[in-house]
Design a protein around this motif. Structure first.
Motif, PDB file in Angstrom:
ATOM      1  N   CYS A 288      37.668  26.894  40.632  1.00  0.00           N
ATOM      2  CA  CYS A 288      37.785  27.366  39.154  1.00  0.00           C
ATOM      3  C   CYS A 288      37.560  28.862  38.993  1.00  0.00           C
ATOM      4  N   CYS A 289      36.577  29.291  39.583  1.00  0.00           N
ATOM      5  CA  CYS A 289      36.188  30.975  39.609  1.00  0.00           C
ATOM      6  C   CYS A 289      37.300  31.818  40.142  1.00  0.00           C
ATOM      7  N   LYS A 290      37.874  31.293  40.820  1.00  0.00           N
ATOM      8  CA  LYS A 290      38.987  32.301  41.803  1.00  0.00           C
ATOM      9  C   LYS A 290      40.011  32.460  40.661  1.00  0.00           C
ATOM     10  N   VAL A 291      40.214  31.846  39.551  1.00  0.00           N
ATOM     11  CA  VAL A 291      41.565  32.087  38.597  1.00  0.00           C
ATOM     12  C   VAL A 291      40.847  33.516  37.962  1.00  0.00           C
ATOM     13  N   LEU A 292      39.725  33.698  37.869  1.00  0.00           N
ATOM     14  CA  LEU A 292      39.342  34.984  37.201  1.00  0.00           C
ATOM     15  C   LEU A 292      39.288  36.219  38.376  1.00  0.00           C
ATOM     16  N   LYS A 293      40.582  36.715  38.815  1.00  0.00           N
ATOM     17  CA  LYS A 293      40.652  37.413  39.802  1.00  0.00           C
ATOM     18  C   LYS A 293      40.291  38.758  39.420  1.00  0.00           C
ATOM     19  N   TRP A 294      40.896  39.169  38.405  1.00  0.00           N
ATOM     20  CA  TRP A 294      40.552  40.766  37.854  1.00  0.00           C
ATOM     21  C   TRP A 294      40.298  41.553  38.974  1.00  0.00           C
ATOM     22  N   ALA A 295      41.451  41.980  39.484  1.00  0.00           N
ATOM     23  CA  ALA A 295      41.630  42.691  40.833  1.00  0.00           C
ATOM     24  C   ALA A 295      41.135  44.269  40.547  1.00  0.00           C
ATOM     25  N   SER A 296      41.650  44.474  39.280  1.00  0.00           N
ATOM     26  CA  SER A 296      41.625  45.909  38.636  1.00  0.00           C
ATOM     27  C   SER A 296      40.117  46.430  39.047  1.00  0.00           C
ATOM     28  N   VAL A 297      38.965  45.265  38.642  1.00  0.00           N
ATOM     29  CA  VAL A 297      37.665  45.578  38.642  1.00  0.00           C
ATOM     30  C   VAL A 297      37.042  45.236  40.011  1.00  0.00           C
ATOM     31  N   MET A 298      37.615  44.219  40.567  1.00  0.00           N
ATOM     32  CA  MET A 298      36.845  43.880  42.077  1.00  0.00           C
ATOM     33  C   MET A 298      37.235  45.078  43.076  1.00  0.00           C
TER      34      MET A 298
END
Length: 601
Positions: A288-298
């Motif tokens: 479930c946590c993987k849906v919060l990708k937010w690649a711009s931050v990570m």
């Protein structure tokens, strides 16, 4: 004839006559008479046999009369007693040395140390004893701690624990299995199977059932064959199989050729209801946590961390820089995607050190525009807060022996928290967002991205609803087990309805009910009045909510069978893991008594 003679002697119940000691120099020893002169023994308490031995072997003592004879008997008896005492002391010392050897081997297995460390431990023990208690050095030297001895001891204790588990399994009313598969350092696929069983007294046992090495393919058929083999070895019955928990891999949950499909087929052939199937709740939470990708931050966070840590000089300079500033932290953390809690910890550390990281990068001529961008910092603060909430749920789900009802309560509570967070975000209420609240206090130029954060929480909410849909199907059974007094009688199975009506209207039992001692409550229920409710509770208390135990054991496996111990055999790995994970105690007294105790050379 021999058998007849033995029975005649037994029937005669011969007793040693104390006068024979003075007359023939014999004393009783166990079920025989022993000559205190030559130390030979006579197997039957019969005066004729003793007199004949004395007269043919020790004629010279016939002249001893009166006080001289009594004195001679007394001295010979004292000599025999001293000799026997010396032998007994040595035997006890040897037996103690064997028990010590077993205990040392057990410690090696529990802590995952090489078998050769026993010799190193003995060298340390001797060095200490020479300084502290030199008179005991020879005693310590008699303890066998060689690699061969440690190997044999671990094998024997592992088999002893397995025998104890077999005995416990005979009393199981229901049992459940949790399993997972992973490769060791030699790329051998290792299948771990843990069992949780319960007896009529609601005593729950959770043990390693088997470690199976899969040399070829790891299909559902292969895994099913190993499960059947494990059940046969432990003498488990299919009628008592209540639940199976897996990591959700296709070879595990496939409806046709996967393990679950094969199990369902086997139960159907036997005319039994299929077991409860659970996809590891911790694994689902991580997905479930993987849906919060937010690649711009990570992406920015990972690039900054890698820039600091990939070069030894820069890394040391950054650590010195933090030390000069008196920072609460001494370093940044690497991000590891496969670790459940890694992202939350990395983001928290990065957010707390953001000013220091930005200053250090600028001093090295590296300008990262995002670190000063108000919009990006909003995203960083929000993602930090959300991942910390998710990490908290993950920690709640971890642990051995957790009941499925407790884990389900944490899942439902988190879904309620998500709804609360969603409402608060829309109102710009950051009560439960500490990092976001802290950044808001700085009055950034950019507004808070309400729509983006709202979408992220709604996406997470939908993912949880989908992932845990199968768990919600069993909601009524879980709820009934968790609190039978709050269960809806109309929704319960017909076999439980009358018993629930009796239970919910019994004030004595209602007052005695305590959610934190659930199993004790069910154990005390009268069997004659609530047989079906007790059966339901027995079944539900065996269910594994996760494969946490398997994951933890795989971590131990990688510690034990590491690159420097890659030749460790599968059997020795199995026995070591059994001793390292068991709650049972090897019967060292029994094992030592079966050995011919002698000092180490």
């Amino acid at each position: 004839m021999a058998c007849s003679k033995v029975r005649k002697i037994d029937r005669e119940c011969r007793v040693f006559n104390e006068q024979w000691t003075r007359d023939y120099f014999f004393v009783p020893w166990k079920d025989r008479a022993i000559c205190i002169i030559c130390k030979e023994n006579v197997s039957v308490f019969k005066e004729y046999n003793l007199r004949r031995h004395h007269e043919t072997r020790h004629k010279e003592y016939a002249s001893l009369k009166g006080a001289a004879r009594d004195d001679k008997v007394r001295r010979l008896k004292g000599g025999l007693a001293a000799q026997q005492d010396a032998l007994l002391r040595q035997s006890r010392a040897n037996l103690a040395a064997v028990r010590a050897s077993y205990k040392a081997a057990n410690l090696l297995a529990i802590h995952g140390k090489p078998f050769t460390d026993g010799e190193f431990g003995k060298a340390m023990m001797l060095a200490v004893s020479e300084e502290v208690c030199p008179e005991k050095t020879d005693t310590f030297r008699g303890v066998s701690l060689s690699a061969q001895s440690m190997t044999r001891r671990i094998e024997e204790m592992g088999e002893n624990v397995l025998d104890q588990l077999r005995e416990k399994a005979k009393d199981f009313v229901f049992f459940a299995l949790a399993m997972d598969e992973s490769n060791d350092v030699k790329d051998t696929a290792q299948l771990l199977i843990f069992i949780r069983g319960v007896n009529t007294r609601f005593e729950v046992s959770e043990e390693l059932a088997s470690l199976n090495s899969l040399k070829g393919t790891t299909t559902g058929e292969n895994i099913f064959a190993e499960v059947c083999k494990t059940m046969d070895e432990l003498g488990l019955q299919w009628t008592k199989f209540a639940s199976v928990t897996t990591d959700g891999a296709p070879c595990m949950v496939g409806s046709t050729r996967g393990l679950v499909g094969r199990l369902n087929g086997e139960f159907e052939e036997r005319g039994l209801a299929p077991p409860i199937q659970v996809h590891c709740l911790i694994h689902q939470q991580a997905l479930c946590c993987k849906v919060l990708k937010w690649a711009s931050v990570m992406k920015v966070v990972v690039q900054c961390v890698n820039y600091i840590r990939k070069n030894g000089l820069k890394h040391r300079q950054f650590q010195a820089f933090l030390s000069e500033l008196g920072s609460a932290y001494q370093d940044v953390l690497y991000y590891t995607e496969i670790r459940w809690l890694s992202r939350g910890k990395v983001l928290r550390r990065f957010y707390d050190l953001l000013p220091e990281i930005n200053t250090f990068l600028q001093s090295k001529g590296e300008t990262v525009q995002e670190l000063t961008d108000p919009g990006w910092k909003w995203d960083l603060a929000f993602l930090t807060d959300v991942t910390e909430v998710l990490n908290h749920l993950n920690l709640q789900l971890q642990g051995k022996g957790n009941l499925i009802s407790d884990m389900y309560s944490h899942i439902k509570a988190f879904e309620v928290k998500l709804q609360l967070l969603l409402r608060q975000v829309q109102k710009l209420d950051f009560t439960h967002f500490p990092a976001t609240q802290m950044y808001c206090a700085e009055k950034p130029a950019a507004p808070f991205p309400v729509a983006k954060c709202k979408d992220a929480l709604e996406m997470l909410q939908r993912e949880f609803s989908v992932r845990f849909r199968e768990l919600h199907v069993n909601n009524k059974d879980i709820r009934l087990f968790q609190n039978p007094f709050a269960a809806d009688i109309d929704d319960a199975r017909p076999s439980l309805q009358f018993e629930l009506a009796e239970l919910q209207n019994c004030d004595v039992l209602k007052d005695a009910f305590k959610p934190d001692s659930l199993l004790e409550f069910y154990a005390a229920l009268p069997e004659c009045t609530y047989p079906n409710i007790k059966q339901h509770a027995l079944r539900m208390c065996t269910v594994f909510g996760s494969t946490y135990t398997c994951e933890q054991t795989f971590s131990r496996m990688k510690q034990i069978k590491n690159p420097t111990r890659n030749r460790l055999s599968d059997e020795h790995l199995h026995q070591t893991l059994r001793l390292a994970t068991t709650r049972l105690h090897p019967d060292i007294g029994l094992l030592a008594s079966q050995k011919q105790a002698h000092s180490s050379h």
